[in-house]
Each structure stands twice: as C-alpha cells, then as structure tokens.
Design an enzyme around this catalytic site. Sequence first.
Site, PDB file in Angstrom:
ATOM      1  N   ARG A   1       6.132  31.836 -34.110  1.00  0.00           N
ATOM      2  CA  ARG A   1       4.860  32.504 -34.425  1.00  0.00           C
ATOM      3  C   ARG A   1       4.573  32.553 -35.914  1.00  0.00           C
ATOM      4  O   ARG A   1       3.422  32.672 -36.324  1.00  0.00           O
ATOM      5  CB  ARG A   1       4.832  33.899 -33.788  1.00  0.00           C
ATOM      6  CG  ARG A   1       4.461  33.816 -32.310  1.00  0.00           C
ATOM      7  CD  ARG A   1       4.695  35.115 -31.599  1.00  0.00           C
ATOM      8  NE  ARG A   1       6.064  35.201 -31.126  1.00  0.00           N
ATOM      9  CZ  ARG A   1       6.677  36.332 -30.789  1.00  0.00           C
ATOM     10  NH1 ARG A   1       6.044  37.468 -30.883  1.00  0.00           N
ATOM     11  NH2 ARG A   1       7.916  36.311 -30.368  1.00  0.00           N
TER      12      ARG A   1
ATOM     13  N   GLU B   1      21.185  41.297 -31.753  1.00  0.00           N
ATOM     14  CA  GLU B   1      21.754  42.451 -31.043  1.00  0.00           C
ATOM     15  C   GLU B   1      22.918  41.979 -30.157  1.00  0.00           C
ATOM     16  O   GLU B   1      23.966  42.609 -30.089  1.00  0.00           O
ATOM     17  CB  GLU B   1      20.653  43.097 -30.208  1.00  0.00           C
ATOM     18  CG  GLU B   1      21.014  44.475 -29.734  1.00  0.00           C
ATOM     19  CD  GLU B   1      19.869  45.117 -28.959  1.00  0.00           C
ATOM     20  OE1 GLU B   1      18.748  44.581 -28.990  1.00  0.00           O
ATOM     21  OE2 GLU B   1      20.136  46.135 -28.315  1.00  0.00           O
TER      22      GLU B   1
HETATM   23  P1  AMP Z   1      13.722  41.008 -36.300  1.00  0.00           P
HETATM   24  O1  AMP Z   1      14.619  39.892 -36.705  1.00  0.00           O
HETATM   25  O2  AMP Z   1      14.429  42.091 -35.541  1.00  0.00           O
HETATM   26  O3  AMP Z   1      12.913  41.571 -37.474  1.00  0.00           O
HETATM   27  O4  AMP Z   1      12.705  40.419 -35.240  1.00  0.00           O
HETATM   28  C1  AMP Z   1      11.645  39.659 -35.683  1.00  0.00           C
HETATM   29  C2  AMP Z   1      11.227  38.613 -34.690  1.00  0.00           C
HETATM   30  O5  AMP Z   1      11.338  39.014 -33.323  1.00  0.00           O
HETATM   31  C3  AMP Z   1       9.767  38.339 -34.981  1.00  0.00           C
HETATM   32  O6  AMP Z   1       9.652  36.981 -35.326  1.00  0.00           O
HETATM   33  C4  AMP Z   1       9.038  38.702 -33.719  1.00  0.00           C
HETATM   34  O7  AMP Z   1       8.322  37.565 -33.306  1.00  0.00           O
HETATM   35  C5  AMP Z   1      10.080  39.101 -32.677  1.00  0.00           C
HETATM   36  N1  AMP Z   1       9.950  40.492 -32.202  1.00  0.00           N
HETATM   37  C6  AMP Z   1      10.848  41.493 -32.372  1.00  0.00           C
HETATM   38  N2  AMP Z   1      10.440  42.644 -31.806  1.00  0.00           N
HETATM   39  C7  AMP Z   1       9.238  42.387 -31.264  1.00  0.00           C
HETATM   40  C8  AMP Z   1       8.264  43.200 -30.536  1.00  0.00           C
HETATM   41  N3  AMP Z   1       8.449  44.507 -30.264  1.00  0.00           N
HETATM   42  N4  AMP Z   1       7.109  42.591 -30.164  1.00  0.00           N
HETATM   43  C9  AMP Z   1       6.901  41.286 -30.437  1.00  0.00           C
HETATM   44  N5  AMP Z   1       7.755  40.480 -31.095  1.00  0.00           N
HETATM   45  C10 AMP Z   1       8.917  41.015 -31.515  1.00  0.00           C
END
Ligand code: AMP
Length: 183
Positions: A66, A103
Amino acid sequence: MTSPHLSSAELKALVRTVPDFPRPGIQFRDITTLIGHHQGMAASVHHLAALAGAAGAHKIAGMEARGFIFGAAVAVQLGVGFVPVRKPRKLPIETIGIDYALEYGTDRLEMDPSAIERGQKVVIVDDLIATGGTALATAELLRMAGAVIEHALFVIDLPDLGGAARLRDAGITVSALMEFEGD
Ligand code: AMP
C-alpha cells in the site's frame, strides 16, 4: 484535475473500518474506499507531497504494497524518483535486505542497493503506522543504502500502538493525515 480541498475529517470519513480483520480484536483501517474516491486520493497525495516537499525530499520510498499506491503518486506530484521497498525475492537483481520482528515470527524487506545516491534525503511514505516495526526496518534499510532519513509520512497513524513515538526516538519526524484511537 479537482482541487484537493478536503479536510482531515472528510478524508477520515472515506476510510472504511472493518472490525475483526484479519484477526478478532483488530479494527482494520481499509484505504480501498479512500483511494477509490478521486478527490480523496488527490487530497491525500496533495497533502503528503506538500509535507515531503517541505522536508526537502530528493526521493520518496514506499513499502509494498500500500505504500506503493501513495508513495509513487507523491513522487510524481513532487517531481522526484520513487524507491520501492519490496517483499523478499521480488527484485531480479542482487538486493540488500533487512529482517525484522513481527508479533509472530519475522519478515523481510529488500531493495535495489543502487537506488539511492549517498546522502540523498529520502522520505518514507506508507498508508498506516501501527507498531512502527515496518517503518523502522525500512528506515534502517534505506540508511544502509546511503539515504538520509529524517521524515516519514503516513495517511493514518494509530498512536495508541506507539509506532510514531518509536520513530521519533530513532530521530525521524512523523506526520500523518489522520489518527484513529485504539488498534
Ligand atoms: P506496523 O509495522 O505495526 O507499523 O504495521 C504497519 C503495516 O501494517 C502497514 O503497512 C499497514 O498496512 C498494516 N497495518 C497494521 N495495522 C493495521 C490496521 N489496523 N489496519 C490496516 N492496516 C494495518
């Protein structure tokens, strides 16, 4: 071209929230509805490009998948090149890569080591920051390739998950077009 005059609240209303996806308890913030709305997409890209321009971006980097949608559009609007940060084994060349913790388990990001000239300011663009793990790994990988990383831009921040704070601790200024409470 439509003029990109949508407020942050109007943009936020274009994001669809899907409860319990991909797992129970997760509120999935789905940008499909935002990017399918021409003015919503144009306004998002306009705001992100203004922030990236103010940050002095020589290039924009976006993460698969995305981050490609927003990052490439921002790069075109700004008149700079786009660097795709890819999932493993997608690029047909020798890559540099970084493994990072999820995770459950680990994941990996890869890029073309010649995509950036040493010292170029690269601004990271992604759709959403949650824990910040993806963005931190991206910043480290881009730095390995010679980039100066001072700014990361997101359409959506989930501040309760602490990702933006982690990035700020790593010396990266974080901006987002909207925030949602909770996870
Ligand atoms: P993080 O590495 O935990 O910051 O997760 C970021 C990636 O996970 C992003 O590229 C988002 O596309 C996806 N992501 C994580 N949580 C969500 C959520 N609640 N809704 C949509 N996409 C999410």
